[in-house]
Design an enzyme around this catalytic site. Structure first.
Site, PDB file in Angstrom:
ATOM      1  N   TYR A  33       0.829  -1.204   0.000  1.00 35.14           N
ATOM      2  CA  TYR A  33       0.000   0.000   0.000  1.00 35.14           C
ATOM      3  C   TYR A  33       0.858   1.246   0.000  1.00 35.14           C
ATOM      4  CZ  TYR A  33       0.841   0.923   5.007  1.00 35.14           C
ATOM      5  OH  TYR A  33       1.416   1.236   6.215  1.00 35.14           O
ATOM      6  N   ARG A  52       8.289   4.185  -4.567  1.00 39.04           N
ATOM      7  CA  ARG A  52       8.364   3.172  -3.509  1.00 39.04           C
ATOM      8  C   ARG A  52       7.369   2.046  -3.772  1.00 39.04           C
ATOM      9  NH1 ARG A  52       7.592   5.076   2.526  1.00 39.04           N
ATOM     10  NH2 ARG A  52       5.459   5.306   1.764  1.00 39.04           N
ATOM     11  N   ARG A 101      -7.806 -21.013  -2.018  1.00 38.96           N
ATOM     12  CA  ARG A 101      -6.786 -20.577  -1.066  1.00 38.96           C
ATOM     13  C   ARG A 101      -5.595 -21.529  -1.166  1.00 38.96           C
ATOM     14  NH1 ARG A 101      -5.181 -21.736   4.206  1.00 38.96           N
ATOM     15  NH2 ARG A 101      -4.322 -19.932   5.319  1.00 38.96           N
ATOM     16  N   LYS A 151       6.505  -2.065   1.854  1.00 35.70           N
ATOM     17  CA  LYS A 151       5.329  -1.489   2.532  1.00 35.70           C
ATOM     18  C   LYS A 151       4.132  -2.420   2.370  1.00 35.70           C
ATOM     19  CE  LYS A 151       3.167   3.064   3.079  1.00 35.70           C
ATOM     20  NZ  LYS A 151       3.203   3.080   4.553  1.00 35.70           N
ATOM     21  N   GLU A 183      11.614   2.152  14.490  1.00 38.75           N
ATOM     22  CA  GLU A 183      10.762   3.256  14.013  1.00 38.75           C
ATOM     23  C   GLU A 183       9.466   3.246  14.812  1.00 38.75           C
ATOM     24  OE1 GLU A 183       9.736   2.501   9.853  1.00 38.75           O
ATOM     25  OE2 GLU A 183       9.768   0.353  10.256  1.00 38.75           O
ATOM     26  N   LEU A 207      10.988   1.101   7.287  1.00 30.16           N
ATOM     27  CA  LEU A 207      10.425   1.581   6.028  1.00 30.16           C
ATOM     28  C   LEU A 207      11.183   2.853   5.621  1.00 30.16           C
ATOM     29  CD1 LEU A 207       8.091   1.053   3.990  1.00 30.16           C
ATOM     30  CD2 LEU A 207       6.958   2.986   5.068  1.00 30.16           C
TER      31      LEU A 207
HETATM   32  N1  PMP Z   1       7.524   3.639   8.998  1.00 32.75           N
HETATM   33  C1  PMP Z   1       6.395   2.921   8.984  1.00 32.75           C
HETATM   34  C2  PMP Z   1       6.385   1.591   9.649  1.00 32.75           C
HETATM   35  C3  PMP Z   1       5.234   3.416   8.358  1.00 32.75           C
HETATM   36  O1  PMP Z   1       4.110   2.690   8.340  1.00 32.75           O
HETATM   37  C4  PMP Z   1       5.270   4.709   7.766  1.00 32.75           C
HETATM   38  C5  PMP Z   1       4.049   5.322   7.132  1.00 32.75           C
HETATM   39  N2  PMP Z   1       3.359   4.498   6.306  1.00 32.75           N
HETATM   40  C6  PMP Z   1       6.472   5.429   7.800  1.00 32.75           C
HETATM   41  C7  PMP Z   1       7.579   4.849   8.424  1.00 32.75           C
HETATM   42  C8  PMP Z   1       6.587   6.785   7.178  1.00 32.75           C
HETATM   43  O2  PMP Z   1       6.646   6.686   5.775  1.00 32.75           O
HETATM   44  P1  PMP Z   1       6.136   7.889   4.855  1.00 32.75           P
HETATM   45  O3  PMP Z   1       6.913   9.095   5.273  1.00 32.75           O
HETATM   46  O4  PMP Z   1       6.483   7.456   3.482  1.00 32.75           O
HETATM   47  O5  PMP Z   1       4.679   8.039   5.101  1.00 32.75           O
END
Ligand code: PMP
Length: 287
Positions: A33, A52, A101, A151, A183, A207
């Site tokens: 996503y 991305r 499935r 992601k 994070e 991410l």
């Molecule tokens: N880390 C994680 C785990 C996230 O889910 C997100 C947001 N989706 C981010 C960092 C920040 O990424 P972005 O700046 O691209 O929204």
């Protein structure tokens, strides 16, 4: 007026939009996503999110059902049809609905990917209350899989972290692994000490935030010093300030970590300044 969403080539009222019960996004969290923010009806950092997305799909060998140009057009159509002024566009692509499935991936020539997009209106997104008062975070062990650079829609553990934080009267959780912060549940994490911005270096452990890339670029342009390395919760608690970044929160100050107030307990100047720069620049460059 019912919200219009996009599903596999069609714009439909949300109540009429449907995805198969056999969709692998539903059964296996086999999908990726993106969330792109909207300011003044325009998309912030669209190119970064599209790039991305392409990378996430490539890593999982999921075919994209649309080109980048089509993707931009769908985003714009949804913003217009739903009259979004400030808010976000959510996009999800899954490996589609196989006939049964089965853990094995279906042949992409036989099973097309599923694509869904919808909007969420958030009037005054850039003036969010949390940006003014800051957020409180707790720490939790990072129990996600090791490919956090992709992601994916496997968001159960981050959801649990967020709920744990809420139960303790806090706003979010910072996840730690081997003693270091990876994070936030849905954002990248930063601390500031003696004027230096410290944030974890890019790897499969986190991410690669699109907002992170932009904010670090603006910080460098403003002659701020940046160190990309892991930091601990103890180091964060002793920092002068801290903040998070993400597409939907921009730059948001963190004022408390595991019950310890940072600095004087108010949003710090570096985070506040970076938010101003980020929002100003994003308004200018949004498409
Ligand atoms: N880390 C994680 C785990 C996230 O889910 C997100 C947001 N989706 C981010 C960092 C920040 O990424 P972005 O700046 O691209 O929204």
């Amino acid at each position: 007026m019912s919200r219009m969403v996009y599903v596999d080539g069609a714009y439909l009222p949300e109540g009429k939009a449907k995805v198969s019960v056999f969709d692998r996004g539903f059964l296996f969290a086999d999908g990726v996503y993106e969330v792109t923010s909207v300011l003044d009806r325009r998309l912030v950092d669209f190119e970064g999110h599209a790039a991305r997305l392409a990378r996430s799909l490539g890593e999982l060998e999921i075919e994209s059902p649309v080109s980048d140009d089509e993707l931009l057009e769908i985003h714009r159509q949804l913003i217009a049809r739903n009259q979004v002024i400030d808010g976000l566009v959510y996009l999800q692509i899954t490996r589609g609905a196989a006939p049964d499935r089965d853990f094995a991936f279906p042949d992409p020539r036989e099973v097309p990917s599923t694509i869904v997009l919808f909007t969420q209106s958030k009037p005054g997104l850039a003036e969010a209350r949390q940006a003014k008062v800051g957020i409180k975070v707790i720490s939790v062990p990072d129990m996600r899989w090791k490919r956090r650079d992709i992601k994916t829609v496997q968001l159960l553990y981050p959801s649990m972290g967020k709920m744990l934080a809420k139960k303790q009267g806090c706003d979010d959780a910072w996840m730690t692994e081997d003693g270091f912060v990876t994070e936030g549940t849905s954002n990248n994490a930063y601390i500031v000490k003696d004027g230096r911005i410290i944030t974890r270096d890019l790897s499969n452990a986190i991410l690669h935030g699109i907002t992170r890339a932009a904010v670090l670029r603006f910080a460098r342009e403003a002659q701020m010093e940046i160190v990309e390395r892991p930091f601990t919760i103890e180091e964060a608690q002793a920092a002068d300030e801290a903040f998070i970044t993400s597409a939907s929160t921009f730059v948001t100050p963190v004022v408390e970590i595991d019950g310890i107030a940072l600095g004087n307990g108010n949003p710090g100047p570096v985070g506040v300044r970076l938010r101003e720069i980020y929002v100003d620049e994003s308004r200018k460059s949004a498409i």
